[in-house]
Design a protein around this motif. Structure first.
Motif, PDB file in Angstrom:
ATOM      1  N   LEU A  59       0.577   5.524  -3.856  1.00 59.52           N
ATOM      2  CA  LEU A  59      -0.454   4.496  -4.773  1.00 59.52           C
ATOM      3  C   LEU A  59       0.810   3.626  -5.357  1.00 59.52           C
ATOM      4  O   LEU A  59      -0.158   2.513  -5.529  1.00 59.52           O
ATOM      5  CB  LEU A  59      -0.679   5.877  -5.968  1.00 59.52           C
ATOM      6  CG  LEU A  59      -2.008   6.880  -6.054  1.00 59.52           C
ATOM      7  CD1 LEU A  59      -2.289   7.622  -7.173  1.00 59.52           C
ATOM      8  CD2 LEU A  59      -3.161   6.284  -5.007  1.00 59.52           C
ATOM      9  N   ALA A  60       1.164   3.505  -5.307  1.00 61.60           N
ATOM     10  CA  ALA A  60       2.200   2.354  -5.506  1.00 61.60           C
ATOM     11  C   ALA A  60       2.390   1.404  -4.654  1.00 61.60           C
ATOM     12  O   ALA A  60       2.353   0.365  -4.788  1.00 61.60           O
ATOM     13  CB  ALA A  60       4.008   2.850  -6.013  1.00 61.60           C
ATOM     14  N   THR A  63      -1.500   0.212  -4.861  1.00 60.91           N
ATOM     15  CA  THR A  63      -1.460  -0.611  -5.913  1.00 60.91           C
ATOM     16  C   THR A  63      -0.939  -2.627  -5.141  1.00 60.91           C
ATOM     17  O   THR A  63      -0.652  -3.790  -5.578  1.00 60.91           O
ATOM     18  CB  THR A  63      -0.976  -0.978  -6.894  1.00 60.91           C
ATOM     19  OG1 THR A  63       0.730  -0.210  -7.056  1.00 60.91           O
ATOM     20  CG2 THR A  63      -1.516   0.561  -7.647  1.00 60.91           C
ATOM     21  N   CYS A  66      -2.943  -4.709  -3.114  1.00 57.70           N
ATOM     22  CA  CYS A  66      -3.597  -4.959  -3.607  1.00 57.70           C
ATOM     23  C   CYS A  66      -3.604  -6.601  -4.547  1.00 57.70           C
ATOM     24  O   CYS A  66      -5.146  -7.028  -3.567  1.00 57.70           O
ATOM     25  CB  CYS A  66      -4.005  -4.656  -5.144  1.00 57.70           C
ATOM     26  SG  CYS A  66      -4.856  -2.881  -4.848  1.00 57.70           S
ATOM     27  N   THR A  72     -10.191 -10.560  -3.493  1.00 56.49           N
ATOM     28  CA  THR A  72      -9.807  -9.896  -4.607  1.00 56.49           C
ATOM     29  C   THR A  72      -9.234 -11.210  -5.660  1.00 56.49           C
ATOM     30  O   THR A  72      -9.037 -10.693  -7.238  1.00 56.49           O
ATOM     31  CB  THR A  72      -8.634  -9.464  -4.818  1.00 56.49           C
ATOM     32  OG1 THR A  72      -7.980  -9.522  -4.927  1.00 56.49           O
ATOM     33  CG2 THR A  72      -9.174  -7.918  -4.185  1.00 56.49           C
ATOM     34  N   CYS A  80      -9.749  -2.800  -5.793  1.00 55.44           N
ATOM     35  CA  CYS A  80      -8.149  -3.481  -6.499  1.00 55.44           C
ATOM     36  C   CYS A  80      -8.685  -4.377  -7.533  1.00 55.44           C
ATOM     37  O   CYS A  80      -8.644  -4.872  -7.925  1.00 55.44           O
ATOM     38  CB  CYS A  80      -7.708  -4.533  -5.626  1.00 55.44           C
ATOM     39  SG  CYS A  80      -6.688  -3.882  -3.796  1.00 55.44           S
ATOM     40  N   PRO A  82      -7.992  -4.055 -10.674  1.00 56.22           N
ATOM     41  CA  PRO A  82      -7.291  -4.086 -11.841  1.00 56.22           C
ATOM     42  C   PRO A  82      -6.498  -5.423 -11.208  1.00 56.22           C
ATOM     43  O   PRO A  82      -6.463  -6.387 -12.169  1.00 56.22           O
ATOM     44  CB  PRO A  82      -6.321  -3.132 -12.234  1.00 56.22           C
ATOM     45  CG  PRO A  82      -6.293  -1.757 -11.085  1.00 56.22           C
ATOM     46  CD  PRO A  82      -7.998  -2.640 -10.340  1.00 56.22           C
ATOM     47  N   SER A  83      -6.272  -5.481 -10.404  1.00 58.10           N
ATOM     48  CA  SER A  83      -5.221  -6.874  -9.614  1.00 58.10           C
ATOM     49  C   SER A  83      -6.305  -8.179  -9.391  1.00 58.10           C
ATOM     50  O   SER A  83      -5.786  -8.677  -9.684  1.00 58.10           O
ATOM     51  CB  SER A  83      -4.791  -6.757  -8.200  1.00 58.10           C
ATOM     52  OG  SER A  83      -5.702  -7.173  -7.543  1.00 58.10           O
TER      53      SER A  83
END
Length: 91
Positions: A59-60, A63, A66, A72, A80, A82-83
């Motif tokens: 997961l890291a 991210t 992202c 994005t 993605c 949140p980014s």
């Protein structure tokens, strides 16, 4: 951490954000780390480190990719989101 911190003024200038925006983003970074630690401890106690550590590593890594995800910049796109919101704040 020390090598990243010395570049903060250059990043602030390059991205074109104010001191207040940068400060807010850094506070959010700390709050996210705190929330993650509060979840990771009990999750590791419940499921065990053999499952949690590899899963959080994946997961890291995801991210980190992202911000470079195509499309994005300024809108929600795929995994993605949140980014995307953070990038929208910087543009």
């Amino acid at each position: 951490m020390g090598t990243w911190v010395v570049h903060i003024p250059a990043i602030e200038t390059q991205v074109g954000i104010s001191h207040a925006t940068l400060g807010s983003l850094l506070v959010l970074l700390g709050l996210g780390a705190f929330a993650g630690m509060q979840v990771a401890g009990p999750l590791t106690d419940r499921l065990g480190p053999r499952l949690v550590v590899p899963a959080t590593g994946v997961l890291a890594g995801a991210t980190l990719a992202c911000p470079a995800w195509p499309g994005t910049h300024g809108r929600w796109q795929g995994p993605c989101w949140p980014s995307a919101s953070a990038t929208a704040a910087w543009t």
